[in-house]
Design a protein around this motif. Structure first.
Motif, PDB file in Angstrom:
ATOM      1  N   PRO A   4      19.109 -19.328   8.837  1.00 57.00           N
ATOM      2  CA  PRO A   4      17.870 -18.556   8.854  1.00 57.00           C
ATOM      3  C   PRO A   4      16.658 -19.441   8.653  1.00 57.00           C
ATOM      4  O   PRO A   4      16.751 -20.509   8.048  1.00 57.00           O
ATOM      5  CB  PRO A   4      18.040 -17.578   7.699  1.00 57.00           C
ATOM      6  CG  PRO A   4      19.028 -18.223   6.787  1.00 57.00           C
ATOM      7  CD  PRO A   4      19.926 -19.051   7.663  1.00 57.00           C
ATOM      8  N   GLU A   9      11.453 -14.877   8.852  1.00 56.83           N
ATOM      9  CA  GLU A   9      12.362 -15.060   9.990  1.00 56.83           C
ATOM     10  C   GLU A   9      11.637 -15.383  11.293  1.00 56.83           C
ATOM     11  O   GLU A   9      12.018 -14.943  12.353  1.00 56.83           O
ATOM     12  CB  GLU A   9      13.265 -13.834  10.179  1.00 56.83           C
ATOM     13  CG  GLU A   9      14.190 -13.586   9.034  1.00 56.83           C
ATOM     14  CD  GLU A   9      15.163 -14.724   8.766  1.00 56.83           C
ATOM     15  OE1 GLU A   9      15.653 -15.342   9.727  1.00 56.83           O
ATOM     16  OE2 GLU A   9      15.410 -15.001   7.591  1.00 56.83           O
ATOM     17  N   SER A  12      14.676 -19.644  13.876  1.00 60.64           N
ATOM     18  CA  SER A  12      16.112 -19.689  13.600  1.00 60.64           C
ATOM     19  C   SER A  12      16.752 -20.840  14.357  1.00 60.64           C
ATOM     20  O   SER A  12      16.227 -21.304  15.362  1.00 60.64           O
ATOM     21  CB  SER A  12      16.784 -18.372  14.007  1.00 60.64           C
ATOM     22  OG  SER A  12      16.684 -18.192  15.404  1.00 60.64           O
TER      23      SER A  12
END
Length: 117
Positions: A4, A9, A12
């Motif tokens: 992650p 987020e 990635s």
């Protein structure tokens, strides 16, 4: 395995092995705040040696921090007897690599299929 990015987020890194090569698939925005997962994945790949292909087709943005991480990763992987190749450069990411001349430092492939073919 997916590493992650930051808490929001925005970035990635997916890591898998394909045809004997380590494939890192990047997604989102690679910048000062999100680069650590990439650094970690590159360090792990350098420890293995061998061939590393970085799929950049899902990357919407890359700043100098991301470029610097890739350049340092390339050196570490080459020192271990491996290689680091890029695939899927497009849009503003490709432009940044072209303007800085970084596209001449890495082997660059149109897409992952071409890189692994």
């Amino acid at each position: 395995m997916v590493m992650p990015g930051t808490e929001d987020e925005r970035f990635s890194v997916a890591v898998r092995t394909v045809d004997g090569a380590v494939l890192l698939t990047l997604g989102g925005e690679l910048d000062h705040d999100t680069a650590e997962p990439l650094r970690q994945a590159l360090a792990a790949a350098a420890g293995r040696g061998g061939r590393l292909v970085v799929d950049m087709s899902g990357l919407r943005f890359c700043d100098s921090t991301g470029l610097n991480a890739l350049l340092h990763g390339r050196i570490a992987i080459e020192d271990a007897g491996g290689s680091l190749e890029l695939a899927g450069l497009g849009g503003p990411v490709a432009r940044m690599f072209r303007i800085t001349g970084a596209d001449s430092v890495f082997p660059v492939h149109e897409d992952v299929e071409q890189a692994l073919g």
